[in-house]
Design a protein around this motif. Sequence first.
Motif, mmCIF file in Angstrom:
data_model
loop_
_atom_site.group_PDB
_atom_site.id
_atom_site.type_symbol
_atom_site.label_atom_id
_atom_site.label_comp_id
_atom_site.label_asym_id
_atom_site.label_seq_id
_atom_site.Cartn_x
_atom_site.Cartn_y
_atom_site.Cartn_z
ATOM 1 N N LEU B 341 -17.427 -56.778 40.449
ATOM 2 C CA LEU B 341 -17.492 -55.401 39.974
ATOM 3 C C LEU B 341 -16.227 -55.031 39.202
ATOM 4 N N TYR B 369 -28.515 -51.201 41.134
ATOM 5 C CA TYR B 369 -29.189 -50.047 41.698
ATOM 6 C C TYR B 369 -29.603 -50.300 43.129
ATOM 7 N N SER B 372 -26.658 -50.463 45.517
ATOM 8 C CA SER B 372 -25.978 -49.198 45.766
ATOM 9 C C SER B 372 -26.547 -48.529 47.008
ATOM 10 N N THR B 379 -16.371 -49.476 50.110
ATOM 11 C CA THR B 379 -15.583 -49.656 48.886
ATOM 12 C C THR B 379 -16.472 -50.175 47.767
ATOM 13 N N VAL B 381 -19.686 -49.740 47.465
ATOM 14 C CA VAL B 381 -20.597 -48.690 47.001
ATOM 15 C C VAL B 381 -19.902 -47.804 45.970
ATOM 16 N N ALA B 382 -18.640 -47.479 46.236
ATOM 17 C CA ALA B 382 -17.897 -46.647 45.283
ATOM 18 C C ALA B 382 -17.702 -47.362 43.948
ATOM 19 N N LEU B 383 -17.421 -48.671 44.014
ATOM 20 C CA LEU B 383 -17.242 -49.431 42.778
ATOM 21 C C LEU B 383 -18.541 -49.504 41.992
ATOM 22 N N ILE B 384 -19.650 -49.636 42.710
ATOM 23 C CA ILE B 384 -20.941 -49.707 42.037
ATOM 24 C C ILE B 384 -21.209 -48.407 41.288
ATOM 25 N N TYR B 385 -20.811 -47.308 41.903
ATOM 26 C CA TYR B 385 -20.980 -46.033 41.209
ATOM 27 C C TYR B 385 -20.234 -46.057 39.876
ATOM 28 N N ASN B 386 -18.989 -46.531 39.934
ATOM 29 C CA ASN B 386 -18.193 -46.612 38.704
ATOM 30 C C ASN B 386 -18.898 -47.442 37.646
ATOM 31 N N VAL B 387 -19.404 -48.584 38.085
ATOM 32 C CA VAL B 387 -20.038 -49.489 37.128
ATOM 33 C C VAL B 387 -21.293 -48.864 36.543
ATOM 34 N N LYS B 389 -22.033 -45.747 36.322
ATOM 35 C CA LYS B 389 -21.671 -44.623 35.464
ATOM 36 C C LYS B 389 -21.199 -45.117 34.099
ATOM 37 N N THR B 390 -20.375 -46.169 34.132
ATOM 38 C CA THR B 390 -19.877 -46.732 32.875
ATOM 39 C C THR B 390 -21.031 -47.241 32.019
ATOM 40 N N MET B 392 -24.119 -46.332 32.198
ATOM 41 C CA MET B 392 -24.960 -45.211 31.775
ATOM 42 C C MET B 392 -24.428 -44.602 30.496
#
Lengths: 328, 495
Positions: B341, B369, B372, B379, B381-387, B389-390, B392
């Motif tokens: 990630l 997806y 997530s 940790t 899960v938070a990184l996956i959000y970043n990825v 979002k990026t 997207m």
Amino acid sequence: MDAVRLMKELRVNYEQEVDFLPREAGLDLIVSAHGGQITARSRDVTVEDLWSLTSFFGYSTQSFVQAVSLLDRFLAMMRVQPKHLSCVSLSCLHLAARVTEEECDLTPADELIRIGQCRFTASDLGRMEKIVTEKLRFKSKAVTALTFLQLYHQITLTHATYRKETLSLEKLEAQLKACLCRIAFSKAKPSVLALALLRQEMKSLQSEDMLEISFHIQRHLKIPDAELQLWSEWVARRLSDYASPKCSKPNHRKLQWIVSRRTAQNLHSHRSVPELPTIPEGCWDESESEDSGEDVMSSGDESLCSSLGSDAEGPFFPLHLRRQYLAA
Amino acid sequence: TNQCDIKLSSSNLTHVKWTPGKNLQVDLSSDLTSFQQELFCQKLQQCCTLFDFLDSVGDLKSKEVKRAALNELVDYLSTNRGVLVENAYPEITNMISTNIFRALPPSDNPDFDPEEDEPTLEAAWPHIQLVYEFLLRFLENPDFQPSIAKRYIDQKFVLQLLELFDSEDPRERDFLKTILHRIYGKFLGLRAFIRKQINNIFLKFIYETEHFNGVAELLEILGSIINGFALPLKAEHKQFLMKVLIPLHTAKALSLFHAQLAYCVVQFLEKDPTLTEPVIRGLLKFWPKTCSQKEVMFLGEIEEILDVIEPSQFKKIQEPLFKQIAKCVSNPHFQVAERALYFWNNEYILSLIEENIDKILPIMFSSLYKISKEHWNQTIVALIYNVLKTLMEMNCPLFDELTASYKAQKQREMMKEQERDELWRKLEELQVSRASEIQNNSHGSPAALNNNNSNNNNNNETLESSSDVEDTAVIMEDLHQDATDIACESVSCAK
């Protein structure tokens, strides 16, 4: 739902929608604001973040739309400091999700805050929620463009059931989401915005009979041509921007990349500077083919080693190993 | 080069005992006298006497005298010019050979694990260190002439040197590394030989023994050689990359030399970017399947490669590469997922992804997806959000599309699941009802009914007449057929 009941519901919502419009003067203030206050840009960025969170946590579009409605109304009514913006927006999302999503699907407040990389606490969020609820006299779901979109979609299908596959509600919802990420659309009446979106999609599908239905809706609600025309233009422009490869790169705050200690150590240690100086390869120095036993004479001191044992000749790869690695 | 006040003390020339002799003052302005040179040679010969260091109490005085003599020799060589006359060369190389070329002792610990255990150090280090030091000064001396030295530093010498790289003592290997580096630099005639021998060592290591302590040091030398390759790259070098360096990644002890190995690989790619595709495909072929520590190393190497990759090369490997990365981000081992990630924190990689988002996003999307919602580590899960979002933000409409189709697919799967459950429920009901039918037929009286509703045995237990056997056989057949049908449907659902 039959056509008549749908039309009736349409009317009812149409009459109620004014109650859920954000104050225009308040919106104008935001649009004309500069740094130090909440600007259109910061509002748009916040809404985009809300969408990311909605998508990530698997919330429905309804939650998102409700949250944006709460946010816009609140911002248009109260002067909020920029540092509180994220708290306000997250509390709107949390409120919206609570009335929309199933209990089991609700993400707890601290997880919302952690993933959203926000700096306030869950109790801050709770207090903000109370403030928002109070100021907006929030009780239940607002009438939004999504309300109308869903109704329009149903009405269209009752009149043209064969179109079920092509007129996708999901696509319309995604387009609505794209529009809501721009504050300009907060001024539009939800019924008009939804109709503009509907017509845009119908035009792209090149369906005359569906467009006919949309006219029918327009006449039923007595939506003026000029208003519809204006918002149709805005929608068209927004959707073409949205689909273009040059997505606007918002220079908002950078995302935090938090990794575990072990991975962090790993990351910093692996780039080691080599200590040994480079040895340039001469163009004439080494024998080209390992099989050749010729001495390559050179101009300098060095020439091929005089004691050529059997190791300098022969195949590059020893035979018994060659078989092995060919099989590998 | 200033001449210092160097004294070589003349020593007693007996073989066994050492006694310090008279010190001779040297006139600062004069060149080295022949006496000095003779003394030099004599000292060298004296130092050919070997002492047993495993005996920690014997010959202490003599050992100290030799050590002092070696020190003197090192200083003498380092600070004077004109020491390396022609007849000194054989004496020097002889002293060195005698001292360092030895059979390495078998390891104290037969199960020596280089990563875990302390290495066994060379007992004779107090002497051997100085001999190595001397060899290095010899090679680096401004008067050093390879044309003379090559008579003595020949293939045999180099071969023996290479064998020493298997020493467990890291200090020894460090010296050897520098020494071989210098030899490679100065003796052009030995270069092909050295490369070939290193080749052999590596191949033997990969395919036969999986044991050699000096892989990292040899790779470090190779790094400086690769860095100096002329363009266009010779075929021999490219073969070395694909046939030796890439397979070297499969070694169990990869962590001991991975940094050096990765450096070599990246150097190759900087020299010839067209090697990118075969290299990455090679790494993907050898991708670790059960060792998470290795997987993290591989990911680190991939990032290093991506840091220097050309966009045109990237396009060639993006699909297979990101398929592997998608698997890595879903890996339950949090370090693997984290490392994968973290690629999204690399600006250059992001720019490459953005340019090719329409190919990459579909590959990554469903893994990201799904994970997530499912990964245990917060940790991650938070990184996956970043990825997400990026990604997207790189292409919103595509992201919307993929979200919609992912959700639709989930719906379909859920429906299939429900259908399957429904079928099994029906099957159970069928068995139960047929079982009770049989029991009714065979006994005639409801009171004698055995209310055995177990799926397996109810038919067998209550049989008495042959006609019942027939009936049952027919019913069993039917049930079997139903079960097979449903099984077939399930299989096709799964497909």
